[in-house]
Design a protein around this motif. Structure first.
Motif, PDB file in Angstrom:
ATOM      1  N   THR A  69       0.836  -1.158   0.236  1.00  0.00           N
ATOM      2  CA  THR A  69      -0.298  -0.109   0.270  1.00  0.00           C
ATOM      3  C   THR A  69       0.752   0.532  -0.149  1.00  0.00           C
ATOM      4  O   THR A  69       2.078   1.184  -0.185  1.00  0.00           O
ATOM      5  CB  THR A  69      -1.327   0.169   1.166  1.00  0.00           C
ATOM      6  N   ASP A 157      -9.741  -4.307   8.151  1.00  0.00           N
ATOM      7  CA  ASP A 157      -8.357  -5.469   7.580  1.00  0.00           C
ATOM      8  C   ASP A 157      -8.758  -7.205   8.056  1.00  0.00           C
ATOM      9  O   ASP A 157      -9.445  -6.667   8.933  1.00  0.00           O
ATOM     10  CB  ASP A 157      -6.934  -5.477   7.683  1.00  0.00           C
ATOM     11  N   ASN A 228      -7.616  -2.641  -4.454  1.00  0.00           N
ATOM     12  CA  ASN A 228      -6.650  -4.033  -4.313  1.00  0.00           C
ATOM     13  C   ASN A 228      -6.550  -5.048  -3.731  1.00  0.00           C
ATOM     14  O   ASN A 228      -5.805  -4.850  -3.200  1.00  0.00           O
ATOM     15  CB  ASN A 228      -5.211  -3.305  -4.191  1.00  0.00           C
TER      16      ASN A 228
HETATM   17  C1  LIG Z   1      -2.632  -4.630  -2.201  1.00  0.00           C
HETATM   18  S1  LIG Z   1      -3.566  -4.503   0.506  1.00  0.00           S
HETATM   19  C2  LIG Z   1      -4.499  -3.034  -0.263  1.00  0.00           C
HETATM   20  C3  LIG Z   1      -4.036  -2.314   0.811  1.00  0.00           C
HETATM   21  C4  LIG Z   1      -4.873  -0.708   0.178  1.00  0.00           C
HETATM   22  N1  LIG Z   1      -6.881  -1.206   0.187  1.00  0.00           N
HETATM   23  C5  LIG Z   1      -4.263  -0.245  -1.142  1.00  0.00           C
HETATM   24  O1  LIG Z   1      -5.367   0.466  -2.386  1.00  0.00           O
HETATM   25  O2  LIG Z   1      -3.180   0.683  -1.017  1.00  0.00           O
HETATM   26  C6  LIG Z   1      -4.907  -6.180  -0.045  1.00  0.00           C
HETATM   27  C7  LIG Z   1      -5.438  -5.749   1.755  1.00  0.00           C
HETATM   28  O3  LIG Z   1      -6.602  -6.618   2.011  1.00  0.00           O
HETATM   29  C8  LIG Z   1      -6.292  -7.264   3.279  1.00  0.00           C
HETATM   30  N2  LIG Z   1      -7.497  -7.959   2.793  1.00  0.00           N
HETATM   31  C9  LIG Z   1      -7.704  -9.265   2.338  1.00  0.00           C
HETATM   32  N3  LIG Z   1      -8.020 -10.481   1.763  1.00  0.00           N
HETATM   33  C10 LIG Z   1      -8.872 -10.215   2.744  1.00  0.00           C
HETATM   34  C11 LIG Z   1     -10.227 -10.303   3.271  1.00  0.00           C
HETATM   35  N4  LIG Z   1     -11.113 -11.185   3.156  1.00  0.00           N
HETATM   36  N5  LIG Z   1     -11.098  -9.231   4.190  1.00  0.00           N
HETATM   37  C12 LIG Z   1     -10.734  -7.912   4.501  1.00  0.00           C
HETATM   38  N6  LIG Z   1      -9.539  -7.758   4.450  1.00  0.00           N
HETATM   39  C13 LIG Z   1      -8.153  -8.584   3.543  1.00  0.00           C
HETATM   40  C14 LIG Z   1      -5.461  -7.790   3.382  1.00  0.00           C
HETATM   41  O4  LIG Z   1      -4.596  -7.845   4.431  1.00  0.00           O
HETATM   42  C15 LIG Z   1      -3.982  -6.817   2.502  1.00  0.00           C
HETATM   43  O5  LIG Z   1      -4.470  -5.917   3.751  1.00  0.00           O
END
Ligand SMILES: C[S@@+](CC[C@H](N)C(=O)[O-])C[C@H]1O[C@@H](n2cnc3c(N)ncnc32)[C@H](O)[C@@H]1O
Length: 288
Positions: A69, A157, A228
Protein backbone atom coordinates in the motif's frame (compact mmCIF):
# COMPACT_ATOMS: atom_id res chain seq x y z
CA UNK A 1 3.90 -51.92 -4.91
CA UNK A 2 4.05 -48.13 -4.42
CA UNK A 3 5.75 -46.81 -1.30
CA UNK A 4 4.04 -44.34 1.02
CA UNK A 5 6.12 -41.17 1.32
CA UNK A 6 7.13 -40.35 4.89
CA UNK A 7 5.64 -37.06 6.16
CA UNK A 8 8.02 -34.10 5.92
CA UNK A 9 9.56 -33.29 9.30
CA UNK A 10 8.63 -29.97 10.85
CA UNK A 11 11.61 -28.43 12.66
CA UNK A 12 11.24 -26.32 15.82
CA UNK A 13 12.43 -23.24 13.92
CA UNK A 14 9.84 -23.78 11.16
CA UNK A 15 7.09 -24.32 13.72
CA UNK A 16 8.00 -21.03 15.45
CA UNK A 17 8.05 -19.19 12.12
CA UNK A 18 4.63 -20.51 11.12
CA UNK A 19 3.17 -19.97 14.61
CA UNK A 20 4.26 -16.31 14.40
CA UNK A 21 2.94 -15.88 10.87
CA UNK A 22 -0.47 -17.34 11.76
CA UNK A 23 -0.62 -15.18 14.88
CA UNK A 24 0.37 -11.97 13.07
CA UNK A 25 -2.04 -12.49 10.22
CA UNK A 26 -5.04 -14.13 11.90
CA UNK A 27 -4.62 -13.37 15.60
CA UNK A 28 -4.77 -17.10 16.49
CA UNK A 29 -2.01 -18.38 18.73
CA UNK A 30 -1.43 -22.13 18.84
CA UNK A 31 0.46 -22.69 22.09
CA UNK A 32 2.18 -25.96 23.04
CA UNK A 33 -1.07 -27.64 24.09
CA UNK A 34 -2.71 -26.88 20.74
CA UNK A 35 0.30 -27.04 18.43
CA UNK A 36 -0.73 -30.54 17.23
CA UNK A 37 -3.78 -28.89 15.53
CA UNK A 38 -1.47 -26.50 13.74
CA UNK A 39 1.01 -29.26 12.80
CA UNK A 40 -1.81 -31.41 11.42
CA UNK A 41 -3.25 -28.55 9.29
CA UNK A 42 0.20 -27.56 8.07
CA UNK A 43 1.00 -31.14 7.00
CA UNK A 44 -2.20 -31.19 4.93
CA UNK A 45 -1.42 -27.77 3.37
CA UNK A 46 2.08 -28.93 2.48
CA UNK A 47 0.62 -31.92 0.60
CA UNK A 48 -2.02 -29.83 -1.21
CA UNK A 49 0.58 -27.26 -2.27
CA UNK A 50 3.03 -30.05 -3.19
CA UNK A 51 5.87 -28.42 -1.29
CA UNK A 52 8.85 -30.27 0.13
CA UNK A 53 9.56 -28.15 3.21
CA UNK A 54 7.68 -26.11 5.80
CA UNK A 55 10.05 -23.24 5.18
CA UNK A 56 8.75 -23.09 1.56
CA UNK A 57 5.19 -23.08 2.93
CA UNK A 58 6.01 -20.13 5.22
CA UNK A 59 7.44 -18.20 2.26
CA UNK A 60 4.35 -18.96 0.19
CA UNK A 61 2.03 -17.78 2.97
CA UNK A 62 4.03 -14.59 3.43
CA UNK A 63 3.65 -13.86 -0.28
CA UNK A 64 -0.07 -14.60 -0.19
CA UNK A 65 -0.79 -11.96 2.41
CA UNK A 66 -0.01 -9.07 0.11
CA UNK A 67 -0.24 -5.90 2.14
CA UNK A 68 1.35 -3.53 -0.33
CA UNK A 69 0.00 0.00 0.00
CA UNK A 70 1.08 3.65 -0.01
CA UNK A 71 -0.10 7.13 0.89
CA UNK A 72 -2.24 8.81 -1.81
CA UNK A 73 -2.20 5.70 -4.00
CA UNK A 74 -3.86 6.32 -7.39
CA UNK A 75 -3.95 10.12 -7.15
CA UNK A 76 -6.39 10.73 -10.08
CA UNK A 77 -8.95 8.56 -8.33
CA UNK A 78 -8.46 10.36 -5.01
CA UNK A 79 -8.80 13.71 -6.84
CA UNK A 80 -12.16 12.51 -8.14
CA UNK A 81 -13.13 11.59 -4.59
CA UNK A 82 -12.02 14.92 -3.13
CA UNK A 83 -13.18 17.31 -5.83
CA UNK A 84 -16.36 15.83 -7.32
CA UNK A 85 -17.73 12.98 -5.24
CA UNK A 86 -17.29 14.66 -1.88
CA UNK A 87 -18.61 18.01 -3.09
CA UNK A 88 -21.79 16.28 -4.34
CA UNK A 89 -22.25 14.27 -1.14
CA UNK A 90 -21.71 17.31 1.11
CA UNK A 91 -24.22 19.41 -0.86
CA UNK A 92 -26.78 16.62 -0.79
CA UNK A 93 -26.30 16.08 2.94
CA UNK A 94 -26.43 19.76 3.85
CA UNK A 95 -29.78 20.09 2.04
CA UNK A 96 -31.14 17.32 4.26
CA UNK A 97 -29.41 18.77 7.33
CA UNK A 98 -27.55 15.50 7.77
CA UNK A 99 -24.01 16.45 8.78
CA UNK A 100 -22.64 12.97 9.39
CA UNK A 101 -20.16 11.59 6.87
CA UNK A 102 -19.11 7.94 7.04
CA UNK A 103 -16.33 6.33 5.03
CA UNK A 104 -15.08 2.73 5.05
CA UNK A 105 -11.63 1.67 3.91
CA UNK A 106 -12.12 -2.08 3.38
CA UNK A 107 -8.75 -3.86 3.24
CA UNK A 108 -6.88 -0.87 4.67
CA UNK A 109 -3.53 -2.63 5.13
CA UNK A 110 -1.17 -0.57 7.35
CA UNK A 111 -3.35 2.56 7.40
CA UNK A 112 -1.93 4.72 4.59
CA UNK A 113 -5.23 4.57 2.66
CA UNK A 114 -7.60 5.62 5.48
CA UNK A 115 -5.20 8.34 6.68
CA UNK A 116 -4.82 9.69 3.11
CA UNK A 117 -8.60 9.82 2.78
CA UNK A 118 -8.93 11.46 6.21
CA UNK A 119 -6.48 14.18 5.11
CA UNK A 120 -8.26 14.75 1.78
CA UNK A 121 -11.65 14.97 3.48
CA UNK A 122 -10.43 17.35 6.21
CA UNK A 123 -9.02 19.69 3.57
CA UNK A 124 -12.10 19.42 1.35
CA UNK A 125 -14.47 19.96 4.26
CA UNK A 126 -12.55 23.02 5.47
CA UNK A 127 -12.77 24.49 1.96
CA UNK A 128 -16.44 23.56 1.61
CA UNK A 129 -17.15 25.20 4.99
CA UNK A 130 -15.40 28.39 3.85
CA UNK A 131 -17.89 28.64 1.01
CA UNK A 132 -20.90 27.31 2.96
CA UNK A 133 -20.49 28.44 6.59
CA UNK A 134 -23.08 27.33 9.12
CA UNK A 135 -24.28 29.23 12.20
CA UNK A 136 -22.44 27.07 14.74
CA UNK A 137 -19.87 28.29 17.22
CA UNK A 138 -16.32 27.25 16.35
CA UNK A 139 -14.65 25.67 19.41
CA UNK A 140 -11.08 26.61 20.28
CA UNK A 141 -8.64 25.18 19.31
CA UNK A 142 -10.21 24.91 15.89
CA UNK A 143 -11.06 21.24 15.19
CA UNK A 144 -10.10 19.51 11.94
CA UNK A 145 -13.77 18.99 11.15
CA UNK A 146 -15.85 22.18 11.36
CA UNK A 147 -19.05 21.71 13.41
CA UNK A 148 -21.73 20.53 12.96
CA UNK A 149 -20.02 18.21 10.46
CA UNK A 150 -18.85 14.84 11.77
CA UNK A 151 -16.50 12.45 10.01
CA UNK A 152 -16.11 8.78 10.87
CA UNK A 153 -13.70 6.53 8.98
CA UNK A 154 -13.76 2.79 9.56
CA UNK A 155 -10.54 1.08 8.46
CA UNK A 156 -10.73 -2.70 8.36
CA UNK A 157 -8.51 -5.63 7.42
CA UNK A 158 -8.01 -9.32 8.19
CA UNK A 159 -4.37 -8.82 9.05
CA UNK A 160 -3.89 -8.05 12.74
CA UNK A 161 -0.30 -7.05 12.05
CA UNK A 162 -1.50 -4.42 9.54
CA UNK A 163 -4.24 -3.18 11.86
CA UNK A 164 -1.70 -2.72 14.66
CA UNK A 165 0.60 -0.69 12.39
CA UNK A 166 -2.33 1.45 11.29
CA UNK A 167 -3.38 2.06 14.86
CA UNK A 168 0.17 3.06 15.78
CA UNK A 169 0.22 5.44 12.82
CA UNK A 170 4.00 5.83 12.57
CA UNK A 171 5.68 5.81 9.17
CA UNK A 172 9.25 5.85 7.86
CA UNK A 173 10.78 8.45 5.51
CA UNK A 174 10.43 5.98 2.66
CA UNK A 175 6.74 5.38 3.36
CA UNK A 176 6.21 9.16 3.60
CA UNK A 177 7.63 9.87 0.13
CA UNK A 178 4.24 10.53 -1.51
CA UNK A 179 3.25 12.97 1.26
CA UNK A 180 4.11 16.61 0.49
CA UNK A 181 5.64 18.96 3.06
CA UNK A 182 2.51 21.07 3.72
CA UNK A 183 0.65 17.92 4.51
CA UNK A 184 3.44 16.54 6.72
CA UNK A 185 3.50 19.80 8.72
CA UNK A 186 -0.26 19.88 9.20
CA UNK A 187 -1.00 16.25 9.99
CA UNK A 188 2.21 14.59 11.30
CA UNK A 189 4.81 15.08 14.00
CA UNK A 190 8.27 13.53 14.39
CA UNK A 191 8.43 10.79 17.03
CA UNK A 192 11.54 8.60 17.45
CA UNK A 193 12.73 9.38 13.94
CA UNK A 194 9.39 8.45 12.33
CA UNK A 195 6.42 10.49 11.15
CA UNK A 196 3.55 9.96 13.58
CA UNK A 197 -0.03 10.81 12.64
CA UNK A 198 -1.28 13.64 14.88
CA UNK A 199 -3.87 12.65 17.43
CA UNK A 200 -6.65 14.83 15.92
CA UNK A 201 -6.38 12.95 12.62
CA UNK A 202 -5.96 9.59 14.34
CA UNK A 203 -9.20 10.17 16.25
CA UNK A 204 -11.11 10.21 12.96
CA UNK A 205 -10.03 6.69 11.99
CA UNK A 206 -11.30 3.59 13.76
CA UNK A 207 -9.35 0.38 12.96
CA UNK A 208 -11.33 -2.83 13.15
CA UNK A 209 -11.08 -6.49 12.10
CA UNK A 210 -13.49 -7.49 9.31
CA UNK A 211 -13.21 -10.41 6.93
CA UNK A 212 -14.88 -9.32 3.69
CA UNK A 213 -15.99 -12.90 3.10
CA UNK A 214 -18.40 -12.73 6.04
CA UNK A 215 -21.83 -11.11 6.21
CA UNK A 216 -21.47 -8.70 9.14
CA UNK A 217 -19.86 -5.65 7.62
CA UNK A 218 -20.04 -1.91 8.43
CA UNK A 219 -23.26 -0.35 7.09
CA UNK A 220 -24.54 3.18 6.27
CA UNK A 221 -21.42 4.37 4.47
CA UNK A 222 -21.34 7.32 2.09
CA UNK A 223 -18.09 6.12 0.53
CA UNK A 224 -16.41 2.71 0.47
CA UNK A 225 -12.85 2.19 -0.74
CA UNK A 226 -11.96 -1.41 -1.46
CA UNK A 227 -8.88 -1.07 -3.58
CA UNK A 228 -6.52 -3.85 -4.61
CA UNK A 229 -8.33 -6.45 -2.50
CA UNK A 230 -10.94 -8.01 -4.82
CA UNK A 231 -8.15 -8.87 -7.20
CA UNK A 232 -7.38 -11.82 -4.90
CA UNK A 233 -10.99 -13.14 -4.98
CA UNK A 234 -12.54 -15.38 -7.63
CA UNK A 235 -15.43 -14.05 -9.74
CA UNK A 236 -18.21 -15.57 -7.61
CA UNK A 237 -16.70 -14.08 -4.45
CA UNK A 238 -16.26 -10.71 -6.18
CA UNK A 239 -19.96 -10.69 -7.15
CA UNK A 240 -20.99 -11.54 -3.60
CA UNK A 241 -18.77 -8.76 -2.22
CA UNK A 242 -20.13 -6.14 -4.64
CA UNK A 243 -23.66 -7.07 -3.61
CA UNK A 244 -22.63 -6.66 0.06
CA UNK A 245 -21.09 -3.27 -0.70
CA UNK A 246 -24.35 -2.15 -2.31
CA UNK A 247 -26.12 -2.90 0.98
CA UNK A 248 -23.35 -1.26 3.03
CA UNK A 249 -23.68 2.05 1.13
CA UNK A 250 -26.23 4.80 1.71
CA UNK A 251 -28.43 5.59 -1.34
CA UNK A 252 -26.30 7.45 -3.89
CA UNK A 253 -23.08 6.35 -2.13
CA UNK A 254 -19.83 5.64 -3.96
CA UNK A 255 -17.52 2.64 -4.24
CA UNK A 256 -13.85 2.98 -5.22
CA UNK A 257 -11.95 -0.10 -6.41
CA UNK A 258 -8.30 -0.54 -7.44
CA UNK A 259 -6.95 0.65 -10.80
CA UNK A 260 -6.63 -2.95 -12.04
CA UNK A 261 -10.15 -3.83 -10.83
CA UNK A 262 -13.53 -3.12 -12.40
CA UNK A 263 -17.22 -3.83 -11.78
CA UNK A 264 -17.74 -4.32 -15.52
CA UNK A 265 -19.79 -7.48 -16.17
CA UNK A 266 -20.16 -8.19 -12.46
CA UNK A 267 -23.19 -6.04 -11.52
CA UNK A 268 -25.95 -3.74 -12.78
CA UNK A 269 -26.35 -2.08 -9.40
CA UNK A 270 -23.59 0.50 -9.81
CA UNK A 271 -23.05 3.24 -12.36
CA UNK A 272 -19.50 4.14 -13.43
CA UNK A 273 -18.26 7.72 -12.98
CA UNK A 274 -15.06 8.57 -14.84
CA UNK A 275 -13.25 11.91 -14.67
CA UNK A 276 -9.65 12.91 -15.45
CA UNK A 277 -8.40 9.31 -15.28
CA UNK A 278 -10.17 8.65 -11.98
CA UNK A 279 -12.95 6.08 -11.70
CA UNK A 280 -15.65 5.46 -9.09
CA UNK A 281 -18.94 3.55 -8.97
CA UNK A 282 -22.16 5.09 -7.68
CA UNK A 283 -24.87 2.94 -6.11
CA UNK A 284 -27.94 2.76 -8.35
CA UNK A 285 -31.27 2.52 -6.53
CA UNK A 286 -33.61 -0.44 -7.08
CA UNK A 287 -36.41 0.41 -9.48
CA UNK A 288 -39.92 -0.63 -8.37
C1 LIG B 1 -2.79 -4.96 -1.49
S1 LIG B 1 -3.47 -4.49 0.06
C2 LIG B 1 -4.38 -3.04 -0.42
C3 LIG B 1 -4.31 -1.96 0.62
C4 LIG B 1 -5.03 -0.65 0.23
N1 LIG B 1 -6.44 -0.89 0.03
C5 LIG B 1 -4.41 -0.04 -1.00
O1 LIG B 1 -5.00 -0.14 -2.09
O2 LIG B 1 -3.35 0.55 -0.90
C6 LIG B 1 -4.75 -5.71 0.29
C7 LIG B 1 -5.26 -5.79 1.72
O3 LIG B 1 -6.48 -6.54 1.73
C8 LIG B 1 -6.49 -7.35 2.89
N2 LIG B 1 -7.40 -8.48 2.69
C9 LIG B 1 -7.19 -9.57 1.91
N3 LIG B 1 -8.25 -10.41 2.00
C10 LIG B 1 -9.15 -9.83 2.85
C11 LIG B 1 -10.41 -10.22 3.37
N4 LIG B 1 -10.99 -11.36 3.04
N5 LIG B 1 -11.03 -9.37 4.23
C12 LIG B 1 -10.45 -8.20 4.59
N6 LIG B 1 -9.25 -7.79 4.14
C13 LIG B 1 -8.60 -8.59 3.28
C14 LIG B 1 -5.03 -7.76 3.07
O4 LIG B 1 -4.75 -8.16 4.40
C15 LIG B 1 -4.29 -6.49 2.65
O5 LIG B 1 -4.01 -5.67 3.75
Amino acid sequence: MGTIAAPVQLTEAELKLLQTLVYQECGMFFDERRSHFLKDRLQRRLKVCQLDSFYALALLLENLTVNETSFFRNRPQLDLLQKSVLEEILRRKQERRDFHLRVWSAGCSAGQEPYSVAILICDALAYYYLRNPLPFEMPSPKPLIPPPWKLEIVASDISYASLRTGQEGQYTDLQMEPVDYTCRLRYFEKVNGKYAVKQQLKDLVQFDFHNLKTEFLPRRNDIILCRNVMIYFDEAEQKRLIEKFWHCLNPGGYLFVGHAESLFGLTQKFKMVHENNGTAYQRVENRV
